[in-house]
Design a protein around this motif. Structure first.
Motif, PDB file in Angstrom:
ATOM      1  N   ALA A  47     -36.600  20.572 -91.211  1.00 11.80           N
ATOM      2  CA  ALA A  47     -35.971  20.698 -92.205  1.00 11.80           C
ATOM      3  C   ALA A  47     -35.634  19.356 -93.122  1.00 11.80           C
ATOM      4  CB  ALA A  47     -34.447  20.378 -91.131  1.00 11.80           C
ATOM      5  N   PRO A  48     -35.952  18.358 -92.713  1.00 10.74           N
ATOM      6  CA  PRO A  48     -36.134  16.969 -94.371  1.00 10.74           C
ATOM      7  C   PRO A  48     -36.516  17.898 -95.765  1.00 10.74           C
ATOM      8  CG  PRO A  48     -36.791  16.081 -91.938  1.00 10.74           C
ATOM      9  CD  PRO A  48     -36.808  17.458 -91.846  1.00 10.74           C
ATOM     10  N   TYR A  49     -38.234  18.741 -95.303  1.00 11.05           N
ATOM     11  CA  TYR A  49     -38.784  19.058 -96.178  1.00 11.05           C
ATOM     12  C   TYR A  49     -38.045  20.002 -97.146  1.00 11.05           C
ATOM     13  CZ  TYR A  49     -43.044  16.386 -94.676  1.00 11.05           C
ATOM     14  OH  TYR A  49     -43.703  15.387 -94.449  1.00 11.05           O
ATOM     15  N   VAL A  50     -37.918  20.714 -96.233  1.00  9.31           N
ATOM     16  CA  VAL A  50     -36.639  21.861 -96.901  1.00  9.31           C
ATOM     17  C   VAL A  50     -35.324  21.742 -97.355  1.00  9.31           C
ATOM     18  CG1 VAL A  50     -35.000  23.936 -95.700  1.00  9.31           C
ATOM     19  CG2 VAL A  50     -37.184  23.827 -94.660  1.00  9.31           C
ATOM     20  N   ALA A  51     -35.162  20.456 -97.157  1.00  8.80           N
ATOM     21  CA  ALA A  51     -33.942  20.044 -97.254  1.00  8.80           C
ATOM     22  C   ALA A  51     -34.058  19.440 -99.212  1.00  8.80           C
ATOM     23  CB  ALA A  51     -32.562  19.296 -96.966  1.00  8.80           C
ATOM     24  N   ALA A  52     -35.133  18.784 -98.819  1.00 10.94           N
ATOM     25  CA  ALA A  52     -35.850  17.662 -99.989  1.00 10.94           C
ATOM     26  C   ALA A  52     -36.149  18.600-101.345  1.00 10.94           C
ATOM     27  CB  ALA A  52     -36.925  16.808 -99.620  1.00 10.94           C
ATOM     28  N   ILE A  53     -36.866  20.052-100.995  1.00 15.75           N
ATOM     29  CA  ILE A  53     -37.493  21.397-101.601  1.00 15.75           C
ATOM     30  C   ILE A  53     -36.052  21.887-102.381  1.00 15.75           C
ATOM     31  CG2 ILE A  53     -38.827  23.049-101.603  1.00 15.75           C
ATOM     32  CD1 ILE A  53     -40.408  22.394 -99.277  1.00 15.75           C
ATOM     33  N   ASN A  54     -35.232  21.594-101.453  1.00  9.80           N
ATOM     34  CA  ASN A  54     -33.741  23.311-102.363  1.00  9.80           C
ATOM     35  C   ASN A  54     -33.406  21.875-103.806  1.00  9.80           C
ATOM     36  OD1 ASN A  54     -34.554  25.135-101.314  1.00  9.80           O
ATOM     37  ND2 ASN A  54     -33.874  25.000 -99.215  1.00  9.80           N
ATOM     38  N   ARG A  55     -33.168  20.350-103.085  1.00  9.34           N
ATOM     39  CA  ARG A  55     -32.818  19.435-103.692  1.00  9.34           C
ATOM     40  C   ARG A  55     -33.399  19.915-104.565  1.00  9.34           C
ATOM     41  NH1 ARG A  55     -32.096  15.706-100.273  1.00  9.34           N
ATOM     42  NH2 ARG A  55     -33.802  14.755-100.749  1.00  9.34           N
ATOM     43  N   LEU A  56     -34.963  19.153-104.728  1.00  8.98           N
ATOM     44  CA  LEU A  56     -35.221  19.303-106.082  1.00  8.98           C
ATOM     45  C   LEU A  56     -35.341  20.645-106.925  1.00  8.98           C
ATOM     46  CD1 LEU A  56     -39.078  17.728-105.423  1.00  8.98           C
ATOM     47  CD2 LEU A  56     -37.510  16.824-107.036  1.00  8.98           C
ATOM     48  N   LYS A  57     -36.137  21.808-106.115  1.00  6.39           N
ATOM     49  CA  LYS A  57     -35.851  23.185-107.004  1.00  6.39           C
ATOM     50  C   LYS A  57     -33.951  23.122-107.583  1.00  6.39           C
ATOM     51  CE  LYS A  57     -34.883  26.233-103.917  1.00  6.39           C
ATOM     52  NZ  LYS A  57     -35.205  27.560-103.667  1.00  6.39           N
ATOM     53  N   LYS A  58     -33.433  22.333-107.229  1.00  9.97           N
ATOM     54  CA  LYS A  58     -32.124  22.605-108.357  1.00  9.97           C
ATOM     55  C   LYS A  58     -32.727  21.169-109.914  1.00  9.97           C
ATOM     56  CE  LYS A  58     -28.424  23.981-105.369  1.00  9.97           C
ATOM     57  NZ  LYS A  58     -28.197  23.044-104.036  1.00  9.97           N
ATOM     58  N   GLU A  59     -32.738  20.354-109.356  1.00  5.83           N
ATOM     59  CA  GLU A  59     -33.597  19.262-110.036  1.00  5.83           C
ATOM     60  C   GLU A  59     -34.353  19.427-111.327  1.00  5.83           C
ATOM     61  OE1 GLU A  59     -32.631  15.843-107.052  1.00  5.83           O
ATOM     62  OE2 GLU A  59     -34.291  15.948-108.477  1.00  5.83           O
ATOM     63  N   ARG A  60     -35.072  20.354-111.385  1.00  6.95           N
ATOM     64  CA  ARG A  60     -36.083  20.857-112.070  1.00  6.95           C
ATOM     65  C   ARG A  60     -36.553  21.937-112.671  1.00  6.95           C
ATOM     66  NH1 ARG A  60     -38.405  15.868-111.754  1.00  6.95           N
ATOM     67  NH2 ARG A  60     -40.157  15.702-110.454  1.00  6.95           N
ATOM     68  N   ASN A  61     -34.666  22.906-111.895  1.00 10.17           N
ATOM     69  CA  ASN A  61     -34.191  23.984-112.540  1.00 10.17           C
ATOM     70  C   ASN A  61     -35.989  25.426-112.365  1.00 10.17           C
ATOM     71  OD1 ASN A  61     -33.080  26.198-114.126  1.00 10.17           O
ATOM     72  ND2 ASN A  61     -33.982  25.607-116.159  1.00 10.17           N
ATOM     73  N   ALA A  62     -36.230  25.322-110.966  1.00  7.84           N
ATOM     74  CA  ALA A  62     -36.602  26.072-110.531  1.00  7.84           C
ATOM     75  C   ALA A  62     -36.598  27.093-109.525  1.00  7.84           C
ATOM     76  CB  ALA A  62     -38.038  25.220-109.596  1.00  7.84           C
ATOM     77  N   VAL A  63     -37.770  28.262-109.536  1.00 13.21           N
ATOM     78  CA  VAL A  63     -37.372  28.923-108.841  1.00 13.21           C
ATOM     79  C   VAL A  63     -38.619  29.335-108.103  1.00 13.21           C
ATOM     80  CG1 VAL A  63     -38.538  30.911-110.344  1.00 13.21           C
ATOM     81  CG2 VAL A  63     -36.508  31.507-108.953  1.00 13.21           C
ATOM     82  N   ILE A  64     -38.277  30.010-106.805  1.00 13.60           N
ATOM     83  CA  ILE A  64     -39.933  29.970-105.716  1.00 13.60           C
ATOM     84  C   ILE A  64     -39.970  31.235-105.478  1.00 13.60           C
ATOM     85  CG2 ILE A  64     -40.741  29.267-103.885  1.00 13.60           C
ATOM     86  CD1 ILE A  64     -39.590  26.747-103.790  1.00 13.60           C
ATOM     87  N   LEU A  65     -40.678  31.320-105.692  1.00 12.42           N
ATOM     88  CA  LEU A  65     -40.966  33.226-105.571  1.00 12.42           C
ATOM     89  C   LEU A  65     -42.194  33.087-104.268  1.00 12.42           C
ATOM     90  CD1 LEU A  65     -42.547  34.964-109.457  1.00 12.42           C
ATOM     91  CD2 LEU A  65     -39.922  34.013-107.584  1.00 12.42           C
ATOM     92  N   ALA A  66     -42.354  33.558-103.123  1.00 11.59           N
ATOM     93  CA  ALA A  66     -43.103  33.778-101.955  1.00 11.59           C
ATOM     94  C   ALA A  66     -43.240  35.691-101.811  1.00 11.59           C
ATOM     95  CB  ALA A  66     -42.132  32.595-100.984  1.00 11.59           C
ATOM     96  N   HIS A  67     -44.222  35.187-101.109  1.00 12.93           N
ATOM     97  CA  HIS A  67     -45.003  36.104-100.825  1.00 12.93           C
ATOM     98  C   HIS A  67     -44.785  36.646 -99.765  1.00 12.93           C
ATOM     99  CE1 HIS A  67     -48.177  39.760 -98.924  1.00 12.93           C
ATOM    100  NE2 HIS A  67     -47.860  39.623-100.696  1.00 12.93           N
ATOM    101  N   ASN A  68     -43.896  37.781 -98.935  1.00 14.41           N
ATOM    102  CA  ASN A  68     -44.064  38.344 -98.167  1.00 14.41           C
ATOM    103  C   ASN A  68     -45.282  37.290 -96.107  1.00 14.41           C
ATOM    104  OD1 ASN A  68     -41.822  39.884 -98.080  1.00 14.41           O
ATOM    105  ND2 ASN A  68     -43.499  41.357 -98.550  1.00 14.41           N
TER     106      ASN A  68
END
Ligand code: 13P
Ligand code: SF4
Length: 350
Positions: A47-68
């Motif tokens: 959870a701490p990694y997930v929260a930090a990544i989701n916060r950083l995604k907004k700051e960096r204007n990033a999108v995560i594309l993930a394979h199945n």
């Protein structure tokens, strides 16, 4: 990329990444999608990694594309878009964010960069390769052209940009048969997956399909005898195989399709028991939404896909590390082959 110890120390200076029951509770909506396969203590670690990544995604204007094939904490926790190789390639053309983080393997990040060169495309681990991509170089394509003069080269997207650039058109597991059938030639060269080519040859009997001798180290390990043995003890199990499996394995299955094709089949059919003859994370990722389906049987792990972790995703976004670059001349030629595939797929889908 820093080594793991240095990377961990750097991250610890900037983020509180200690296991957190409080953050686990605050992200319970995400956890609900994977609670069948991820334990509560493990989620408190993620959870701490997930929260930090989701916060950083907004700051960096990033999108995560993930394979199945990504693990559930990536697939459900941080991905904005999930899909098979074709869907991820199409999403890469549409991405409006400044940064694309490609959670998959290197050829997928290269494909995203080829299709959307103005974006920064980050690969959380540059060593996430693919046995198919490693099996062929442009010299291999030239060798096949010399052996079968005039035959078009249909190349699986699981290849380097340079190999795509040397090919006529690309394909993925979801459109390979249609792309081969649409070629204006009796003989069609397929590279680099011999098993995908042999499976396509059965679906398109009016073409002479010739192939390169590559294979996926995950799917080539399944055998038809394994499936027969499994079925004899579990006759009610629906067996669903990826077309990177050998043809006798696919022949034993009830259905074969790309990773998204497999997901679509299980969602439609909702069998009581299902055996997915593919990478392990597939069943884990869809089991939450399909509580009535019992996922049984063996699966194999892709060591390349499993190089992508929450920690490396956080690092790549934090340090903007792992930007994928493709030589402009190679990218221009590779784009033609990939775009032809996307256009033909759309056209054939009507
Ligand atoms: P698809 O998701 O396109 O079926 O491909 C499977 C695969 O092995 C990707 O590496
Ligand atoms: Fe390559 Fe097979 Fe791994 Fe897919 S599953 S990335 S084809 S090695």
């Amino acid at each position: 990329m820093l080594d793991q110890i240095a990377l961990r120390a750097e991250l610890a200076d900037h983020y509180d990444l200690a296991p957190s029951p409080d953050l686990a509770l605050a992200t319970a909506d995400l956890y609900a999608r994977m609670e069948r396969v991820v334990s509560p203590p493990d989620w408190a670690i993620h959870a701490p990694y997930v929260a930090a990544i989701n916060r950083l995604k907004k700051e960096r204007n990033a999108v995560i594309l993930a394979h199945n094939y990504m693990t559930p904490e990536i697939y459900h926790g941080v991905a904005d878009v999930v899909g098979d190789s074709l869907q991820l390639a199409i999403e890469a053309t549409r991405a409006e964010a400044d940064v694309i983080v490609q959670c998959g393997v290197h050829f997928m990040a290269e494909t995203a960069k080829i299709l959307n060169p103005a974006k920064t495309v980050l690969m959380p681990d540059m060593e996430a390769g693919c046995s198919l991509a490693e099996s062929i170089t442009p010299a291999g394509i030239a060798e096949m052209r010399a052996r079968y003069p005039g035959a078009p080269v249909v190349t699986y997207v699981n290849t380097s940009a340079a190999v795509k650039a040397a090919s006529d058109i690309c394909c993925t597991s979801s459109n390979a048969a249609q792309i081969v059938a649409a070629q204006d030639s009796d003989t069609v060269i397929m590279t680099p997956d011999k098993y995908l080519a042999q499976n396509v040859a059965r679906q398109v009997p009016h073409k002479r399909v010739v192939w390169w001798d590559g294979a996926c180290i995950v799917h080539e390990r399944f055998t038809a005898q394994d499936l027969r043995d499994f079925r004899s003890y579990n006759p009610e199990t629906r067996i669903i195989a990826h077309p990177e499996c050998p043809p006798d394995v696919v022949a034993e299955a009830d259905f074969s399709g790309s990773t998204s094709g497999i997901i679509g089949y299980v969602e439609r059919e909702r069998p009581q028991k299902a055996m997915l003859v593919t990478e392990c994370s597939m069943a884990s990722n869809i089991s939450g939404a399909l509580p009535e389906v019992d996922f049984v049987g063996p699966c194999n792990m892709c060591p390349y896909m499993k190089k992508i972790t929450l920690e490396k995703i956080l690092w790549s976004l934090h340090a903007m590390d792992g930007a994928v670059e493709v030589d402009a001349a190679i990218a221009a030629k590779a784009r033609v082959a990939v775009q032809r595939m996307i256009d033909l797929s759309r056209q054939l889908a009507g």
